[in-house]
Motif scaffolding. Sequence first.
Motif, mmCIF file in Angstrom:
data_model
loop_
_atom_site.group_PDB
_atom_site.id
_atom_site.type_symbol
_atom_site.label_atom_id
_atom_site.label_comp_id
_atom_site.label_asym_id
_atom_site.label_seq_id
_atom_site.Cartn_x
_atom_site.Cartn_y
_atom_site.Cartn_z
ATOM 1 N N ASN A 107 0.806 -1.232 0.000
ATOM 2 C CA ASN A 107 0.000 0.000 0.000
ATOM 3 C C ASN A 107 0.836 1.278 0.000
ATOM 4 O O ASN A 107 0.360 2.332 0.398
ATOM 5 N N HIS A 137 2.043 1.944 -5.686
ATOM 6 C CA HIS A 137 1.331 2.786 -6.651
ATOM 7 C C HIS A 137 2.162 2.890 -7.934
ATOM 8 O O HIS A 137 1.640 2.782 -9.045
ATOM 9 N N CYS A 140 -4.914 -3.913 -6.215
ATOM 10 C CA CYS A 140 -3.924 -3.695 -5.159
ATOM 11 C C CYS A 140 -4.489 -4.157 -3.822
ATOM 12 O O CYS A 140 -5.615 -3.827 -3.465
ATOM 13 N N GLY A 195 -3.689 -1.558 -1.168
ATOM 14 C CA GLY A 195 -3.654 -0.327 -1.974
ATOM 15 C C GLY A 195 -3.821 0.927 -1.131
ATOM 16 O O GLY A 195 -3.843 0.882 0.110
ATOM 17 N N ASN A 196 -3.891 2.078 -1.813
ATOM 18 C CA ASN A 196 -4.034 3.366 -1.119
ATOM 19 C C ASN A 196 -4.969 4.261 -1.934
ATOM 20 O O ASN A 196 -5.604 3.794 -2.890
ATOM 21 N N THR A 200 -4.130 4.222 -5.756
ATOM 22 C CA THR A 200 -4.509 3.041 -6.530
ATOM 23 C C THR A 200 -6.034 2.893 -6.575
ATOM 24 O O THR A 200 -6.570 2.294 -7.498
ATOM 25 N N ALA A 201 -6.718 3.493 -5.587
ATOM 26 C CA ALA A 201 -8.192 3.447 -5.581
ATOM 27 C C ALA A 201 -8.779 4.309 -6.690
ATOM 28 O O ALA A 201 -9.870 4.044 -7.176
ATOM 29 N N ASN A 209 -8.785 -1.434 -5.452
ATOM 30 C CA ASN A 209 -8.218 -1.944 -4.208
ATOM 31 C C ASN A 209 -9.054 -3.112 -3.697
ATOM 32 O O ASN A 209 -10.268 -3.148 -3.885
ATOM 33 N N LYS A 230 -5.688 7.619 1.747
ATOM 34 C CA LYS A 230 -6.842 6.771 1.459
ATOM 35 C C LYS A 230 -8.009 7.647 1.027
ATOM 36 O O LYS A 230 -7.992 8.868 1.219
#
Length: 428
Positions: free
Chosen positions: A8, A13, A30, A33-34, A37-38, A45, A370
Amino acid sequence: MKVLVVGNGGREHALAWKLLQSNKIEQVVCVPGNGGTATMERCQNLPLAVDDFEGISQFALKNTISLVVVGPEVPLANGITDYLQNQGLMVFGPVKAGAQIEASKAWAKALMQEAGVPTAKAAVFTEAAAAKSYVRAEETPIVVKADGLAAGKGVTVAQTIQEAETAIDAIFQGQFGSAGNFVVIEECLLGQEISVLALTDGLTIRPLLPAQDHKRIGEGDTGENTGGMGAYSPTPIATPELMARVQTEVLDRTLTALRNRGIDYRGILYAGLMVAPDGEFQVLEFNCRFGDPETQVILPLLETPLEDLMLACIQQRLEKMPPIAWKPGSAATVVASSGGYPGDYEKGQVITGIEEAEATGATVFHAGTKLNTTEQIVTDGGRVLNVTGLGEDFQQAIAQAYAGIKNIQFSGMYYRRDIGHRVLKTDL
Ligand code: AMP
Ligand code: GLY
């Protein structure tokens, strides 16, 4: 292809971003993820923990994931690759036996000594009294390291015997849990640190562009150590002559030593080197994964599709691949961190200006961010964003990264104003 990226951070990324540049990659998932990536196209994610091997495996099998890429060291050291491979998945990242090269500094030191890899003089201890009497007989500064994984916090460069003894006590008193069952005491090396990340399929090993990061929180490389506050590549002190020596004296020897121990190491082998003013170098550490933030400057310069290289490593055909192709020019990244990092910091601060930063031409890789319940990007970690610039030279790359980061705001935001000072004539 559908690819699953475990982790994450900014590194993950950047991995997802690079993979999605290929028209062969349909989707990246991911875990977990974070915020970056969302919100990236064709990326999503999956809210599972990186150590939920069973959950990751079930998802990957059900969703026809063709490749799993593991970012962080902890799941690698816990055997995620072995587990997923046993389920029939293709995994980029070394098996548990190989990940020891990062997970145990004592093990890595013994391997280097056996292989004739240049490295600092060191001794390993299992109890405090012997470690302290060794330190008293040595010169200061001296380096005290917890053996195992300690999220970059297990190393003390002690200026005095007293400081070294305090560090030894902290480790044996359990500050780093089982990572402190052994202590490695090492001679202190001086010079510039460089990061050489290499791809290997267990038989062939090829370096990526060399990079340099800024580990300290403060300008002028002062203050506490962090995960890395900025990086740039290709670092000029890693001359072709130096890289040729790193190939034979570090990469080839280490791979042979791993094979001699029956370890089939495939993935990234990352050598952290100290280059002395006279050009001699020694290995400070090995990592079993991509560096963070080095990845955020290496991948934007990579021309060869990343998935081709990763699959060649997994399928042991790296030798037959054409030379790795690179874009000309330089890359630099500046990390924006939460106020207080690497100590305590607040989370949940709303971040603005990311689109404006990207409009300047910079690329923003998210790390500790996030999406909150109202779809805002908020801070969620110590290192929050990496703003990467590219250019014909370092002057341009660094200027683009700073022009980008100036648009970004969140409460408590901090970044160093001198990233790349060694390769620039003047600080920005
Ligand atoms: P390591 O996790 O072993 O790389 O250590 C973390 C950081 O501590 C390195 O990146 C260096 O900045 C510093 N360090 C580690 N070993 C030494 C050494 N022998 N001499 C000087 N600095 C060191
Ligand atoms: N940037 C240092 C590391 O990834 O270990």
